[in-house]
Every structure is written in structure tokens, then in C-alpha cells.
Design a protein around this motif. Structure first.
Motif, mmCIF file in Angstrom:
data_model
loop_
_atom_site.group_PDB
_atom_site.id
_atom_site.type_symbol
_atom_site.label_atom_id
_atom_site.label_comp_id
_atom_site.label_asym_id
_atom_site.label_seq_id
_atom_site.Cartn_x
_atom_site.Cartn_y
_atom_site.Cartn_z
ATOM 1 N N UNK A 39 0.834 -1.206 0.000
ATOM 2 C CA UNK A 39 0.000 0.000 0.000
ATOM 3 C C UNK A 39 0.870 1.259 0.000
ATOM 4 N N UNK A 40 1.877 1.302 0.877
ATOM 5 C CA UNK A 40 2.754 2.466 0.925
ATOM 6 C C UNK A 40 3.544 2.647 -0.352
ATOM 7 N N UNK A 41 4.076 1.550 -0.895
ATOM 8 C CA UNK A 41 4.869 1.602 -2.114
ATOM 9 C C UNK A 41 4.043 2.106 -3.298
ATOM 10 N N UNK A 42 2.843 1.557 -3.467
ATOM 11 C CA UNK A 42 2.025 1.911 -4.613
ATOM 12 C C UNK A 42 1.412 3.301 -4.479
ATOM 13 N N UNK A 43 0.983 3.664 -3.276
ATOM 14 C CA UNK A 43 0.359 4.981 -3.083
ATOM 15 C C UNK A 43 1.335 6.105 -3.406
ATOM 16 N N UNK A 44 2.538 6.048 -2.869
ATOM 17 C CA UNK A 44 3.527 7.087 -3.139
ATOM 18 C C UNK A 44 4.031 6.991 -4.578
ATOM 19 N N UNK A 45 4.263 5.772 -5.042
ATOM 20 C CA UNK A 45 4.761 5.592 -6.399
ATOM 21 C C UNK A 45 3.803 6.131 -7.448
ATOM 22 N N UNK A 46 2.539 5.806 -7.323
ATOM 23 C CA UNK A 46 1.563 6.245 -8.314
ATOM 24 C C UNK A 46 1.370 7.762 -8.313
#
Length: 205
Positions: free
Chosen positions: A194-201
Motif C-alpha cells: 500500500x505504501x509503495x504503490x500509493x507514493x509511487x503512483x
């Protein structure tokens, strides 16, 4: 005798508390991006603002709630007790993102905070049915920002030490949460994703 693995896990969990992730992220950004040319006094001011808004104030809130019996632990181990602290932290993340925006910080830095905000929203929704790891969510967000900084760096190889450190810290944090039996492996993996995808996107938009 105290279990040394338990003690080490408690220390790791405290050092890599999700409330400190924005501070760590900003510190990395100030050293490894174009922001490194900013005068030291402005760097210190920015770090202090972020620390107060995303670290100190939420910690004081949670500590106060613990003192009056609104939560049973400052770690918020009971998912049912997370709604109010998470909601107020959301507001503080939004204020911090606004601070970066009006300070004309690079978009990716504002997106880092907005990504953290989005990750909190997702965690709150999931938390209604399932306890997701906030520590792992913070680790995922910090990993995403560090990797994206490296991708946009004119000399990515110079960031290899900090990337290694962040990945190692993420692994240690997840392991610590498992050793302390605060989460299952699935909750840790889900939080990191969740953290990786939220910031990445949000950063690549």
C-alpha cells in the motif's frame, strides 16, 4: 531474562515508527536531490516543520488518548482504536503537503506527502475489517520515494547506499513486527504494498 530479539524488535519499531517516515524521507530528499543546494537553515526549518506536524503532534495526540483511556496502547495494536488518530494524522499530512506546495517544493516532494495521505486512507478503509501494518506502510512509502529519487537522479549509483539502507530498514521493520506478534506476514506485506504503490503512483502522475 529479556529476550534479546524482542528488545531489538522494540527498538527497531520505535526508530522506524511510521510517524517518523516523513522526516526520514525529507532528510533523504534534502541530501540526494536538487534540494541539496538549499541553505542549511532552510533545511533545518523544513525538517522541524515536518517533524512537528507529522511526528510530534500525532505522538502527543496518541499519548494523550492513552492517558485518558481512549486507546489501550500507543502502538494502536487494537485496530478499532485507530480511526481517530489516523483521521487527525490525515489532516496533518494534508497541512504538510500544503506547506510543501506553497513553499514551491518539487512536485514529487508534495506527492510524497499526498501518497502518505492516500496510504493512510486505504489503511483506514482496510482497517475496518483487517489490521494492516502501519509500520510496513511507512516503509513502503519511504522505499518508493527513495527509488523514484534514484530513477530521476543524474548519478543513480550515488544513491545505492541509501537505497540499500532503506530496503534493509524495511526488512528489519517488517521482521520486528512479526517477532513482536503485532501482525501476520500478510498484514506486513499488504502494508508495504500500500505504501509503495500509493507514493509511487502519485509521484509519477
Amino acid at each position: 531474562m529479556n529476550n534479546p530479539f524482542i528488545k531489538a524488535s522494540q527498538i527497531i519499531s520505535a526508530v522506524f515508527n511510521p510517524l517518523m517516515v516523513p522526516v526520514y524521507g525529507l532528510a533523504i530528499a534534502l541530501h540526494y536531490s536538487e534540494l541539496q543546494v538549499i541553505p542549511l537553515r532552510y533545511k533545518i526549518t523544513s525538517l522541524a516543520v515536518v517533524f512537528v506536524l507529522t511526528g510530534l503532534l500525532p505522538f502527543m495526540l496518541i499519548t494523550g488518548m492513552k492517558a485518558v483511556g481512549m486507546v489501550s496502547s500507543v502502538d494502536l495494536t487494537d485496530r478499532r482504536e485507530r480511526t481517530i488518530p489516523f483521521s487527525i494524522t490525515l489532516v496533518l499530512y494534508a497541512i504538510t503537503a500544503g506547506y510543501f506546495f506553497f513553499a514551491r517544493a518539487p512536485w514529487w516532494l508534495t506527492a510524497f506527502m499526498l501518497g502518505g495521505l492516500l496510504a493512510l486512507v486505504i489503511a483506514m478503509i482496510v482497517n475496518r475489517r483487517w489490521k494492516i501494518s502501519a509500520h510496513a506502510t511507512g516503509a513502503g512509502a519511504l522505499t518508493a520515494m527513495t527509488l523514484l529519487l534514484a530513477l530521476h537522479s543524474p548519478a543513480p549509483a550515488t544513491m545505492l547506499p541509501v537505497i540499500t539502507a532503506v530496503l534493509l530498514a524495511s526488512g528489519l521493520t517488517g521482521t520486528a513486527r512479526l517477532i513482536l506478534q503485532r501482525h501476520t506476514a500478510g498484514q506486513v506485506y499488504a502494508g508495504f504494498a500500500v505504501g509503495l504503490l500509493a507514493v509511487g503512483l502519485l509521484t509519477i502522475i
